[in-house]
Design a protein around this motif. Structure first.
Motif, short mmCIF file in Angstrom:
data_model
loop_
_atom_site.label_atom_id
_atom_site.label_comp_id
_atom_site.label_asym_id
_atom_site.label_seq_id
_atom_site.Cartn_x
_atom_site.Cartn_y
_atom_site.Cartn_z
N GLU A 50 0.82 -1.21 0.00
CA GLU A 50 0.00 0.00 0.00
C GLU A 50 0.86 1.26 0.00
N PHE A 51 1.99 1.22 0.72
CA PHE A 51 2.87 2.38 0.75
C PHE A 51 3.48 2.62 -0.63
N THR A 52 3.92 1.56 -1.27
CA THR A 52 4.48 1.70 -2.61
C THR A 52 3.45 2.29 -3.57
N GLN A 53 2.20 1.84 -3.46
CA GLN A 53 1.17 2.35 -4.35
C GLN A 53 0.87 3.81 -4.07
N VAL A 54 0.88 4.19 -2.79
CA VAL A 54 0.68 5.61 -2.44
C VAL A 54 1.78 6.46 -3.06
#
Length: 396
Positions: A50-54
């Motif tokens: 999720e952090f990478t996608q953000v």
């Protein structure tokens, strides 16, 4: 003329860093996969997807000037609000954005917190075993770090010795739970007893005594262990946090100070932190990373591997006859060496490509630290090396 103070510090380089550098050089000779490097507490699990996608979404959709420009001195207001809201949900606090100051990691948070609540010459007490970098963090502010000797039975606070050292000169208590290097979490009874004693001494001495709670491992707790949030127990608490461990982002250097709204001068401390930044150049952490962590503020990386690794090592160490308090969290274990001189013990271990850190700089001579934030497969292979080390060096 160059500074004599910092020149002299070159003679006292970090043992942890020196061992990590040794491991890297040894790896060039035999392949790093064959070096059982337990020196450095560098998170080994991936960041949440999720952090990478953000990050991708922010870089794809946001104005570059917003992402890469200076943040406000105190941090981005929307980020501070989201962190306050998260802490309120999790720990039943009543923070607002005005109680949150964004920093470059927990080190930056401690650097600001100490300067907020001490004057030159004041004493700050901490409890062994403790992170060795506390000495430069504190001593270079003009305050003086003093270390309460350890309670090696369970690594909770040694209250009898603490009370002897808790004089009128003490302005702050620096605690670290879950603890580096022991992996121990302070019990609710320990923290409540600490809080009650400090309130008593505040009245006796006529001045505040702050708790600076260093909490970078707060999310790494093992099965059955409860999280203890110091601000729930004591009003004059400044919590220092980092996303380095919870989100596996040590290189991004992002964290915060959270000022208990109930503490003395709580309405001033965050603004004071902004002024401190002007003096130490530790200001305006990256805007992009602030915005990103705010979107995943309640998430953590999958850190279950750390408990798996801990159990493998704890079982082998106790099988081999080591005395060891079982960790409650973090990715550290802190056994007693098999001889009085832990430095000599750790030097002997190097012959077996085991990189272990002696406990002297942690305030616990005779002990050693293992940072098991490495692949489980490598931990399993290291058990044979541990077995060989002990049998050859200590059983013949």
């Amino acid at each position: 003329m160059i500074s004599e103070k910092y020149k002299q510090m070159l003679q006292g380089k970090s043992v942890i860093r020196e061992l990590s550098e040794f491991a890297a050089e040894r790896g060039k000779e035999i392949g790093y996969e064959n070096v059982f490097d337990y020196s450095l507490g560098n998170p080994s699990v991936p960041v949440p997807e999720e952090f990478t996608q953000v990050m991708i979404d922010l870089l794809s959709t946001k104005n570059p000037a917003e992402l890469h420009g200076y943040s406000p001195s105190l941090g981005i207001p929307s980020v501070r609000r989201k962190i306050a809201d998260s802490l309120n949900r999790r720990f039943h606090m009543d923070y607002t954005e005005n109680h949150i100051f964004m920093t470059t990691g927990a080190a930056g948070a401690v650097a600001h917190a100490v300067r907020c609540v001490t004057q030159p010459g004041d004493e700050v007490l901490t409890f062994a075993p403790f992170f060795p970098e506390y000495h430069p963090y504190i001593d270079l502010t003009g305050a003086v770090l003093k270390v309460v000797p350890p309670n090696t039975e369970d690594f909770q606070i040694n209250f009898s010795l603490f009370e002897e050292m808790l004089t009128e000169k003490v302005a702050a208590i620096l605690i670290n739970s879950p603890n580096n290097p022991s992996g121990v979490v302070y019990s609710s009874e320990t923290v409540q007893k600490l809080a009650n004693l400090l309130r008593q001494k505040e009245k006796e001495y006529g001045h505040e005594i702050f708790i600076i709670s260093d909490e970078p491992y707060r999310e790494i707790l093992f099965e059955g262990v409860d999280s203890i949030y110091a601000s729930n127990y004591y009003e004059n608490t400044l919590s220092c946090y980092s996303y380095s461990k919870s989100l596996s982002l040590p290189g991004e250097r992002i964290g915060y100070v959270a000022v208990n709204p109930a503490c003395k001068d709580s309405d001033l401390i965050v603004s004071m932190c902004g002024q401190i930044s002007r003096g130490i150049g530790h200001n305006c952490p990256p805007s992009l990373i602030q915005l990103a962590v705010a979107e995943v503020v309640d998430l953590t990386a999958d850190m279950t591997v750390y408990e798996t690794n801990m159990n493998l090592l704890y079982d082998k160490l106790t099988e081999l006859g080591f005395t060891c308090v079982k960790p409650d969290g973090t990715f550290y274990i802190f056994p007693k060496a098999l001889e009085e001189d832990a430095n000599l013990f750790c030097r002997k271990a190097l012959k077996y490509d085991l990189i272990l850190v002696p406990g002297d700089s942690f305030g616990c001579p005779g002990y050693f630290r293992m940072a098991y934030c490495i692949d489980t497969e490598k931990v399993k292979r290291s058990l044979a090396a541990l077995d060989k080390f002990v049998k050859i060096e200590y059983e013949n």
